[in-house]
Motif scaffolding. Sequence first.
Motif, PDB file in Angstrom:
ATOM      1  N   GLU A   2      44.195 106.933   0.014  1.00 62.06           N
ATOM      2  CA  GLU A   2      44.364 108.193   1.100  1.00 62.06           C
ATOM      3  C   GLU A   2      43.773 107.471   2.488  1.00 62.06           C
ATOM      4  O   GLU A   2      44.426 107.652   3.614  1.00 62.06           O
ATOM      5  CB  GLU A   2      43.639 109.307   0.678  1.00 62.06           C
ATOM      6  CG  GLU A   2      44.144 110.220  -0.231  1.00 62.06           C
ATOM      7  CD  GLU A   2      43.464 111.401  -0.773  1.00 62.06           C
ATOM      8  OE1 GLU A   2      43.555 111.934  -1.743  1.00 62.06           O
ATOM      9  OE2 GLU A   2      42.458 111.690   0.030  1.00 62.06           O
ATOM     10  N   ALA A   5      45.895 104.814   3.901  1.00 58.10           N
ATOM     11  CA  ALA A   5      46.881 105.565   4.526  1.00 58.10           C
ATOM     12  C   ALA A   5      46.800 106.016   5.864  1.00 58.10           C
ATOM     13  O   ALA A   5      47.413 106.129   6.714  1.00 58.10           O
ATOM     14  CB  ALA A   5      48.004 106.437   3.531  1.00 58.10           C
ATOM     15  N   GLU A   6      45.688 106.716   6.060  1.00 60.21           N
ATOM     16  CA  GLU A   6      45.018 107.174   7.165  1.00 60.21           C
ATOM     17  C   GLU A   6      44.728 106.445   8.448  1.00 60.21           C
ATOM     18  O   GLU A   6      45.080 106.493   9.481  1.00 60.21           O
ATOM     19  CB  GLU A   6      44.054 108.347   6.991  1.00 60.21           C
ATOM     20  CG  GLU A   6      44.610 109.423   6.075  1.00 60.21           C
ATOM     21  CD  GLU A   6      43.265 110.431   5.592  1.00 60.21           C
ATOM     22  OE1 GLU A   6      42.392 110.309   6.100  1.00 60.21           O
ATOM     23  OE2 GLU A   6      43.533 111.051   4.478  1.00 60.21           O
ATOM     24  N   ARG A  46      47.270 100.213  -7.616  1.00 57.32           N
ATOM     25  CA  ARG A  46      48.793 100.274  -7.039  1.00 57.32           C
ATOM     26  C   ARG A  46      49.619  99.658  -7.890  1.00 57.32           C
ATOM     27  O   ARG A  46      50.890 100.312  -8.412  1.00 57.32           O
ATOM     28  CB  ARG A  46      48.956  99.697  -5.726  1.00 57.32           C
ATOM     29  CG  ARG A  46      50.514  99.874  -4.932  1.00 57.32           C
ATOM     30  CD  ARG A  46      50.670  99.106  -3.680  1.00 57.32           C
ATOM     31  NE  ARG A  46      50.601  97.836  -3.884  1.00 57.32           N
ATOM     32  CZ  ARG A  46      51.328  96.906  -3.079  1.00 57.32           C
ATOM     33  NH1 ARG A  46      51.936  97.536  -2.033  1.00 57.32           N
ATOM     34  NH2 ARG A  46      51.073  95.773  -3.049  1.00 57.32           N
ATOM     35  N   ARG A  75      54.749 103.352   3.008  1.00 58.89           N
ATOM     36  CA  ARG A  75      53.168 103.283   2.830  1.00 58.89           C
ATOM     37  C   ARG A  75      52.721 102.061   3.558  1.00 58.89           C
ATOM     38  O   ARG A  75      52.178 101.097   2.650  1.00 58.89           O
ATOM     39  CB  ARG A  75      52.928 103.518   1.443  1.00 58.89           C
ATOM     40  CG  ARG A  75      53.539 102.163   0.517  1.00 58.89           C
ATOM     41  CD  ARG A  75      52.995 102.683  -1.073  1.00 58.89           C
ATOM     42  NE  ARG A  75      53.724 101.618  -2.019  1.00 58.89           N
ATOM     43  CZ  ARG A  75      53.407 101.354  -3.198  1.00 58.89           C
ATOM     44  NH1 ARG A  75      52.755 102.055  -3.904  1.00 58.89           N
ATOM     45  NH2 ARG A  75      54.031 100.628  -3.835  1.00 58.89           N
ATOM     46  N   GLY A  77      50.064 101.740   5.035  1.00 64.25           N
ATOM     47  CA  GLY A  77      48.722 101.314   5.038  1.00 64.25           C
ATOM     48  C   GLY A  77      48.090 100.366   3.913  1.00 64.25           C
ATOM     49  O   GLY A  77      47.540  99.277   3.976  1.00 64.25           O
ATOM     50  N   VAL A  78      48.898 100.665   2.742  1.00 67.04           N
ATOM     51  CA  VAL A  78      48.480  99.860   1.598  1.00 67.04           C
ATOM     52  C   VAL A  78      49.390  98.437   1.620  1.00 67.04           C
ATOM     53  O   VAL A  78      48.652  97.285   1.173  1.00 67.04           O
ATOM     54  CB  VAL A  78      48.728 100.506   0.371  1.00 67.04           C
ATOM     55  CG1 VAL A  78      50.336 100.700  -0.159  1.00 67.04           C
ATOM     56  CG2 VAL A  78      48.058  99.679  -1.075  1.00 67.04           C
TER      57      VAL A  78
END
Lengths: 186, 186
Positions: A2, A5-6, A46, A75, A77-78
């Motif tokens: 999370e 991602a943020e 993941r 996604r 961020g990852v």
Amino acid sequence: MELIAERGYRGTSLAAVAERAGLTQQGLLHHFPSKELLLVGVLEARDRWDTAAAAATGAWRTDTLAGLVEYNAGRPGVVQTYTVLAGDSVTEDHPARDFFERRFRRVREGLAGVLRTEYGDRLPGGLTPERAAPLLAAVMDGLQLQWLLDPAEVDMAAAFGDFLALLGAAEGEEDASAADGGRDEG
Amino acid sequence: MELIAERGYRGTSLAAVAERAGLTQQGLLHHFPSKELLLVGVLEARDRWDTAAAAATGAWRTDTLAGLVEYNAGRPGVVQTYTVLAGDSVTEDHPARDFFERRFRRVREGLAGVLRTEYGDRLPGGLTPERAAPLLAAVMDGLQLQWLLDPAEVDMAAAFGDFLALLGAAEGEEDASAADGGRDEG
């Protein structure tokens, strides 16, 4: 996951992860001694989730791979975390080096298996599964890098589809003409 | 470039570069305010030299690209530096982000031009030059990553040759059968 991602790779500190997880920073460091190893843990998680999600729909196929590339486009961020850590891991004694070396061996073997199940000992494009596998992994990683830098210019999913068509994977799908020269722009 | 070849990315400090160049560290920082920007300077110099070397043999062609991949296999230090910095550059406000974004645009345009000169508007493998160019760049970067991690397992030059064969670049060369399925292992 999370927080990544943020806030992205740089913005995800051990302190922020500890707070979100309801742990002290000491408690978090007990499980993950450094930021690099914490992020390796994220990438391992993941991989496990992606494998479980693919298994739920049956065996991995090239269209599962195409779906994964499309999913990754949602996604960043990852994907950013993966790209930074993988690049960094090639230096001497990097804490994530061993993880990536083992991961790439497993990925190449896995991809060769997917291609062999789908096409047998020779792909329509001419390569054996074992020779196509490192190219498939390379295209995924290289496209992620270009896409993260310039998402408006690089359509990762479309480009990956082009590569599958080159390998011969488009045969039997709607764009079956792609492998023999009939593909249009856009 | 010498220090990177000798000591790799981590081992190349601003202090060591200043000493080798016969500058004070202050004098070096006047030209390159950080290690990242110094290394961007190294990569820019490498691009200029590679372009000059290729120009000396005529225009860039896909076999010049194959030669470049082979040449890179002999200079792991600078390839490591490129891989680490490129991966790192995808984070927000990274000092090398602008360099890599502009470099990839230039590289994709350049590669599309090479392919158009060699094959016209459609490659034998079926793609247009503009759709093949990001794949060509991606394969080079992705193979470098796998090779740096595992040089005994990954033959970067052979794999790149396989990809050129897929695009159709093997036509007219000794392994002309590759594009239609006649390629053997090894």
